[in-house]
Design a protein around this motif. Structure first.
Motif, PDB file in Angstrom:
ATOM      1  N   LYS A   1       0.876  -1.170  -0.023  1.00 20.59           N
ATOM      2  CA  LYS A   1      -0.072  -0.039   0.177  1.00 20.59           C
ATOM      3  C   LYS A   1       0.788   1.237  -0.013  1.00 20.59           C
ATOM      4  O   LYS A   1       1.947   1.299   0.833  1.00 20.59           O
ATOM      5  CB  LYS A   1      -0.983  -0.020   1.324  1.00 20.59           C
TER       6      LYS A   1
ATOM      7  N   SER B   1      -0.354  -2.502  -4.862  1.00 20.41           N
ATOM      8  CA  SER B   1      -1.616  -3.112  -4.608  1.00 20.41           C
ATOM      9  C   SER B   1      -2.887  -2.107  -4.507  1.00 20.41           C
ATOM     10  O   SER B   1      -3.935  -2.153  -4.818  1.00 20.41           O
ATOM     11  CB  SER B   1      -1.586  -4.278  -3.613  1.00 20.41           C
ATOM     12  N   GLU B   2      -2.483  -1.104  -3.486  1.00 18.55           N
ATOM     13  CA  GLU B   2      -3.481  -0.042  -2.928  1.00 18.55           C
ATOM     14  C   GLU B   2      -2.848   1.205  -3.096  1.00 18.55           C
ATOM     15  O   GLU B   2      -1.455   1.372  -2.520  1.00 18.55           O
ATOM     16  CB  GLU B   2      -4.008  -0.447  -1.623  1.00 18.55           C
TER      17      GLU B   2
ATOM     18  N   VAL C   1      -3.549   5.412  -1.977  1.00 17.76           N
ATOM     19  CA  VAL C   1      -4.272   6.317  -1.321  1.00 17.76           C
ATOM     20  C   VAL C   1      -3.733   7.748  -1.581  1.00 17.76           C
ATOM     21  O   VAL C   1      -2.658   7.842  -1.298  1.00 17.76           O
ATOM     22  CB  VAL C   1      -4.411   6.186   0.302  1.00 17.76           C
TER      23      VAL C   1
ATOM     24  N   VAL D   1      -2.956   0.307 -10.277  1.00 16.63           N
ATOM     25  CA  VAL D   1      -3.040  -0.423  -8.995  1.00 16.63           C
ATOM     26  C   VAL D   1      -4.109  -1.623  -8.988  1.00 16.63           C
ATOM     27  O   VAL D   1      -5.242  -1.586  -9.803  1.00 16.63           O
ATOM     28  CB  VAL D   1      -3.868   0.781  -8.069  1.00 16.63           C
TER      29      VAL D   1
ATOM     30  N   ASN E   1      -5.477  -3.538  -6.746  1.00 15.90           N
ATOM     31  CA  ASN E   1      -6.775  -3.507  -5.837  1.00 15.90           C
ATOM     32  C   ASN E   1      -7.592  -1.987  -5.797  1.00 15.90           C
ATOM     33  O   ASN E   1      -8.427  -1.745  -6.898  1.00 15.90           O
ATOM     34  CB  ASN E   1      -6.452  -4.043  -4.488  1.00 15.90           C
ATOM     35  N   ARG E   2      -7.339  -1.490  -5.140  1.00 12.25           N
ATOM     36  CA  ARG E   2      -8.234  -0.063  -4.846  1.00 12.25           C
ATOM     37  C   ARG E   2      -7.748   1.137  -4.757  1.00 12.25           C
ATOM     38  O   ARG E   2      -6.205   1.157  -4.248  1.00 12.25           O
ATOM     39  CB  ARG E   2      -9.132  -0.251  -3.475  1.00 12.25           C
ATOM     40  N   THR E   3      -7.948   2.343  -5.439  1.00 11.74           N
ATOM     41  CA  THR E   3      -7.404   3.491  -5.489  1.00 11.74           C
ATOM     42  C   THR E   3      -8.627   4.360  -4.719  1.00 11.74           C
ATOM     43  O   THR E   3      -9.708   4.471  -5.131  1.00 11.74           O
ATOM     44  CB  THR E   3      -7.071   3.923  -7.057  1.00 11.74           C
TER      45      THR E   3
ATOM     46  N   THR F   1      -7.058   0.687 -12.489  1.00 12.61           N
ATOM     47  CA  THR F   1      -7.005  -0.007 -11.159  1.00 12.61           C
ATOM     48  C   THR F   1      -8.474  -0.408 -11.317  1.00 12.61           C
ATOM     49  O   THR F   1      -9.303  -0.663 -12.368  1.00 12.61           O
ATOM     50  CB  THR F   1      -7.364   1.446 -10.165  1.00 12.61           C
ATOM     51  N   GLN F   2      -8.404  -1.650 -10.322  1.00  9.11           N
ATOM     52  CA  GLN F   2      -9.583  -2.303 -10.059  1.00  9.11           C
ATOM     53  C   GLN F   2     -10.852  -1.853  -9.607  1.00  9.11           C
ATOM     54  O   GLN F   2     -12.011  -1.896 -10.162  1.00  9.11           O
ATOM     55  CB  GLN F   2      -9.237  -3.422  -9.335  1.00  9.11           C
ATOM     56  N   SER F   3     -10.665  -0.696  -8.746  1.00  9.40           N
ATOM     57  CA  SER F   3     -11.706  -0.022  -8.211  1.00  9.40           C
ATOM     58  C   SER F   3     -11.308   1.449  -7.762  1.00  9.40           C
ATOM     59  O   SER F   3     -10.021   1.512  -7.155  1.00  9.40           O
ATOM     60  CB  SER F   3     -12.623  -0.767  -7.194  1.00  9.40           C
TER      61      SER F   3
END
Length: 140
Positions: free
Chosen positions: A41, A57-58, A60, A71, A73-75, A89-91
């Motif tokens: 992250k 992976s993540e 922020v 990314v 996983n999640r942004t 990004t995935q989400s």
């Protein structure tokens, strides 16, 4: 999150240029120019100003980011975040007051394409490093 929870912390007043690879959680609160790669992250704090490519992976973001981002996983873009460039990004979670200017690619198919691009980028990076090493040896 307490500072002790981070694998690394690049604080205000710091300027970093180069390549950053890490595991865990890294927080950047400074100016960073280069490439960042991790299965962990990455947190770009309010005072962060990052220029370059990021694969994590993540992600922020509270600060500034300009570059190509992948990314898996999640942004999360918080209020005040300013992101320009290509984001795959995935989400995506985006608060009111966050700015995303550029290209956004999302979903499973996008992630499969991003993995292919990252694989090609890694191969090119290793080739470039080998060429520099050989060139350095020839000059000596």
């Amino acid at each position: 999150m307490a500072k002790d929870d981070f694998t690394a912390f690049l604080g205000p007043g710091t300027h970093f240029e180069g390549q950053l690879n890490f595991k865990g959680v890294v927080r950047i609160d400074c100016q960073f120019t280069g490439d960042i790669s991790s299965d962990g992250k990455l947190i770009l704090a309010k005072d962060a100003n990052v220029q370059g490519s990021i694969t994590v992976s993540e992600l922020v973001v509270h600060g500034l980011l300009n570059g190509e981002v992948v990314v898996t996983n999640r942004t999360i873009l918080h209020k005040g975040a300013q992101v320009s460039g290509r984001v795959t990004t995935q989400s995506l979670v985006m608060e009111d007051g966050a700015l995303l200017q550029g290209e956004l690619v999302m979903g499973k198919e996008a992630m499969e394409n991003a993995k292919k691009i990252e694989g090609a980028r890694n191969m090119a990076s290793h080739t470039e490093a080998s060429v520099r090493l050989i060139d350095g040896m020839v000059k000596q």
